[in-house]
Design an enzyme around this catalytic site. Structure first.
Site, PDB file in Angstrom:
ATOM      1  N   HIS A   1     -44.207  10.618  31.708  1.00 24.28           N
ATOM      2  CA  HIS A   1     -45.184   9.546  31.462  1.00 24.28           C
ATOM      3  C   HIS A   1     -46.153   9.539  32.660  1.00 24.28           C
ATOM      4  O   HIS A   1     -46.163   8.622  33.471  1.00 24.28           O
ATOM      5  CB  HIS A   1     -44.459   8.207  31.303  1.00 24.28           C
ATOM      6  CG  HIS A   1     -45.289   7.136  30.665  1.00 24.28           C
ATOM      7  ND1 HIS A   1     -46.597   7.325  30.283  1.00 24.28           N
ATOM      8  CD2 HIS A   1     -44.991   5.848  30.336  1.00 24.28           C
ATOM      9  CE1 HIS A   1     -47.063   6.212  29.758  1.00 24.28           C
ATOM     10  NE2 HIS A   1     -46.123   5.297  29.772  1.00 24.28           N
TER      11      HIS A   1
ATOM     12  N   ARG B   1     -49.803  10.345  22.611  1.00 27.66           N
ATOM     13  CA  ARG B   1     -48.431   9.843  22.845  1.00 27.66           C
ATOM     14  C   ARG B   1     -47.561  10.444  21.758  1.00 27.66           C
ATOM     15  O   ARG B   1     -47.813  10.237  20.573  1.00 27.66           O
ATOM     16  CB  ARG B   1     -48.402   8.315  22.775  1.00 27.66           C
ATOM     17  CG  ARG B   1     -46.991   7.766  22.665  1.00 27.66           C
ATOM     18  CD  ARG B   1     -46.883   6.311  22.943  1.00 27.66           C
ATOM     19  NE  ARG B   1     -47.074   6.050  24.355  1.00 27.66           N
ATOM     20  CZ  ARG B   1     -46.784   4.884  24.938  1.00 27.66           C
ATOM     21  NH1 ARG B   1     -46.269   3.899  24.238  1.00 27.66           N
ATOM     22  NH2 ARG B   1     -46.981   4.718  26.230  1.00 27.66           N
TER      23      ARG B   1
ATOM     24  N   GLN C   1     -48.475   6.531  33.578  1.00 32.82           N
ATOM     25  CA  GLN C   1     -47.740   5.403  34.161  1.00 32.82           C
ATOM     26  C   GLN C   1     -47.520   5.629  35.658  1.00 32.82           C
ATOM     27  O   GLN C   1     -47.730   4.734  36.482  1.00 32.82           O
ATOM     28  CB  GLN C   1     -46.379   5.260  33.452  1.00 32.82           C
ATOM     29  CG  GLN C   1     -45.548   4.108  33.966  1.00 32.82           C
ATOM     30  CD  GLN C   1     -46.180   2.753  33.661  1.00 32.82           C
ATOM     31  OE1 GLN C   1     -46.559   2.497  32.535  1.00 32.82           O
ATOM     32  NE2 GLN C   1     -46.294   1.899  34.664  1.00 32.82           N
TER      33      GLN C   1
ATOM     34  N   CYS D   1     -42.282  -0.471  34.032  1.00 30.67           N
ATOM     35  CA  CYS D   1     -43.458   0.035  33.300  1.00 30.67           C
ATOM     36  C   CYS D   1     -43.817  -0.865  32.133  1.00 30.67           C
ATOM     37  O   CYS D   1     -44.954  -0.839  31.673  1.00 30.67           O
ATOM     38  CB  CYS D   1     -43.193   1.455  32.820  1.00 30.67           C
ATOM     39  SG  CYS D   1     -41.717   1.605  31.805  1.00 30.67           S
TER      40      CYS D   1
ATOM     41  N   ARG E   1     -52.945   0.462  35.181  1.00 29.37           N
ATOM     42  CA  ARG E   1     -53.077   1.517  34.169  1.00 29.37           C
ATOM     43  C   ARG E   1     -54.558   1.729  33.875  1.00 29.37           C
ATOM     44  O   ARG E   1     -55.029   2.853  33.749  1.00 29.37           O
ATOM     45  CB  ARG E   1     -52.340   1.132  32.873  1.00 29.37           C
ATOM     46  CG  ARG E   1     -50.820   1.067  32.977  1.00 29.37           C
ATOM     47  CD  ARG E   1     -50.216   2.439  33.200  1.00 29.37           C
ATOM     48  NE  ARG E   1     -50.565   3.382  32.151  1.00 29.37           N
ATOM     49  CZ  ARG E   1     -49.901   3.526  31.002  1.00 29.37           C
ATOM     50  NH1 ARG E   1     -48.814   2.809  30.773  1.00 29.37           N
ATOM     51  NH2 ARG E   1     -50.276   4.417  30.102  1.00 29.37           N
TER      52      ARG E   1
ATOM     53  N   ASP F   1     -36.483   0.640  33.906  1.00 27.46           N
ATOM     54  CA  ASP F   1     -37.106   0.833  32.585  1.00 27.46           C
ATOM     55  C   ASP F   1     -36.021   0.579  31.543  1.00 27.46           C
ATOM     56  O   ASP F   1     -34.825   0.488  31.880  1.00 27.46           O
ATOM     57  CB  ASP F   1     -37.667   2.270  32.501  1.00 27.46           C
ATOM     58  CG  ASP F   1     -38.400   2.559  31.196  1.00 27.46           C
ATOM     59  OD1 ASP F   1     -38.777   1.596  30.484  1.00 27.46           O
ATOM     60  OD2 ASP F   1     -38.596   3.750  30.869  1.00 27.46           O
TER      61      ASP F   1
HETATM   62  N1  NVA Z   1     -39.016   5.071  28.655  1.00 27.71           N
HETATM   63  C1  NVA Z   1     -39.794   4.242  27.770  1.00 27.71           C
HETATM   64  C2  NVA Z   1     -41.128   3.953  28.357  1.00 27.71           C
HETATM   65  C3  NVA Z   1     -42.017   3.068  27.538  1.00 27.71           C
HETATM   66  C4  NVA Z   1     -43.360   2.847  28.171  1.00 27.71           C
HETATM   67  C5  NVA Z   1     -39.933   4.936  26.422  1.00 27.71           C
HETATM   68  O1  NVA Z   1     -40.133   6.156  26.400  1.00 27.71           O
HETATM   69  O2  NVA Z   1     -39.830   4.255  25.403  1.00 27.71           O
HETATM   70  N1   CP Z   2     -45.883   1.239  29.909  1.00 29.43           N
HETATM   71  C1   CP Z   2     -46.404   1.681  28.758  1.00 29.43           C
HETATM   72  O1   CP Z   2     -46.715   2.856  28.565  1.00 29.43           O
HETATM   73  O2   CP Z   2     -46.575   0.707  27.821  1.00 29.43           O
HETATM   74  P1   CP Z   2     -46.900   0.946  26.295  1.00 29.43           P
HETATM   75  O3   CP Z   2     -45.705   1.592  25.666  1.00 29.43           O
HETATM   76  O4   CP Z   2     -47.155  -0.430  25.738  1.00 29.43           O
HETATM   77  O5   CP Z   2     -48.110   1.820  26.168  1.00 29.43           O
END
Ligand code: NVA
Ligand code: CP
Length: 313
Positions: free
Chosen positions: A137, A110, A140, A272, A300, A232
């Site tokens: 993502h 990540r 997801q 998500c 997930r 989101d």
């Molecule tokens: N769009 C959000 C998704 C988190 C799972 C982010 O990137 O923070």
């Molecule tokens: N939806 C998702 O990726 O959650 P986290 O940021 O908690 O991993």
């Protein structure tokens, strides 16, 4: 004679998930089927990854991605090692990649920048999985396609409306929806539309499945006749300084009971997570019988188990 510089490996055979399209449409369909089987029978796959080790790297916080990958690996009989924080502050990323590939069979990362995923995949000869970047993502979206399939018993011909920021989650949904024949309508404030190149890619894929791809600034139009409404956060991780400005810009894009009422009566609500109640959605919608957000979170686990099995077989 000048020494030959080390060249990045050609990756014979390693399938990555740098972004959604690293899996072909056939592989995506196969993965969803496998995930359904794995969800039904945990025991059958309990030793599938015995003796396999996976690296988990997290430059940003996570609940779902981290726990579901750790649990997926454990439930398949494998093991993981993890690092939380900067990935390459002590040495170049290309060196980190060539250490990790010597010890472990797959890398999940990540990251802030998609470039980090690309560079890991360039230098590591093991599969690299994007656990969220600024652009995509994909893990997801896999869980979300599985959730839609469970809810409706089919994917082709559904309409998915995404209301909010044209962000990483929106991009991955667009790409998977388009190639699975799901009509996708995205409503964002002006200036926050999804990446134009990714929309163009989605439109090309949709031409083959006859899915309709719409990008609009009108949330009511997007949710019209939708089977699923997705939202989101308005400010993603790394955009915290823009949060208050975005709250004003996005004010008309909240998925609340009145917007839900403009969709089909049997529409599901998707997110998500994590969600900011009172911003992109409301407590009432999150807690309503239409909400499938915790099914998405559960899925997930199942989708990623299928992914790991496919990439490591
Ligand atoms: N769009 C959000 C998704 C988190 C799972 C982010 O990137 O923070
Ligand atoms: N939806 C998702 O990726 O959650 P986290 O940021 O908690 O991993």
């Amino acid at each position: 004679m000048a020494a030959t510089l080390f060249q990045p490996a050609a990756h014979a055979g390693a399938i990555n998930l740098r972004h959604d399209l690293d899996l072909s449409t056939d592989q995506l369909v196969q993965l969803l089927d496998l995930a359904e089987q794995m969800k039904q029978s945990r025991a059958r796959f309990a030793s599938a990854l015995k003796g396999r080790y996976i690296t988990l790297l997290f430059e940003k916080p996570s609940l779902r991605t981290r726990f579901t990958f750790e649990l997926a690996i454990k439930q398949l009989g494998g093991d993981s090692v993890s690092q939380i924080g900067p990935i390459a502050d002590r040495e170049p990323l290309k060196d980190v990649a060539r250490n990790l590939e010597r010890w472990t069979d797959l890398i999940v990362a990540r990251v802030f920048s998609q470039q980090t995923i690309e560079e890991l995949a360039l230098w590591a000869r093991v599969p690299v999985v994007n656990g969220l970047s600024d652009l995509y993502h994909p893990c997801q979206a896999l869980a979300d396609m599985l959730t839609l399939k469970e809810q409706f018993g089919r994917l082709k011909g559904l309409k998915l409306a995404y209301v909010g920021d044209g962000n990483n989650v929106a991009h991955s949904l667009l790409l998977d929806a388009a190639r699975l024949g799901i009509n996708c309508s995205i409503a964002t404030p002006a200036g926050y539309e999804p990446n134009a190149a990714i929309v163009a890619q989605a439109r090309e894929l949709a031409a083959e499945t006859r899915a309709e791809i719409e990008v609009t600034n009108d949330p009511e139009q997007a949710v019209m006749a939708a089977n699923a409404i997705y939202t989101d956060v308005w400010a993603s991780m790394g955009q915290e300084t823009e949060a208050s400005e975005r709250r004003e810009v996005f004010a008309g894009f909240q998925v609340n009971e009145s917007l839900m009422a403009a969709a089909r009566q049997d529409a599901v609500f998707m997110h998500c997570l994590p969600a900011k109640r009172g911003q992109e959605t409301t407590d009432a919608v999150m807690e309503s019988s239409q909400s499938v957000v915790f099914d998405q979170a559960e899925n997930r686990l199942h989708a990623q188990k299928a992914l790991l099995l496919m990439l490591l077989q």
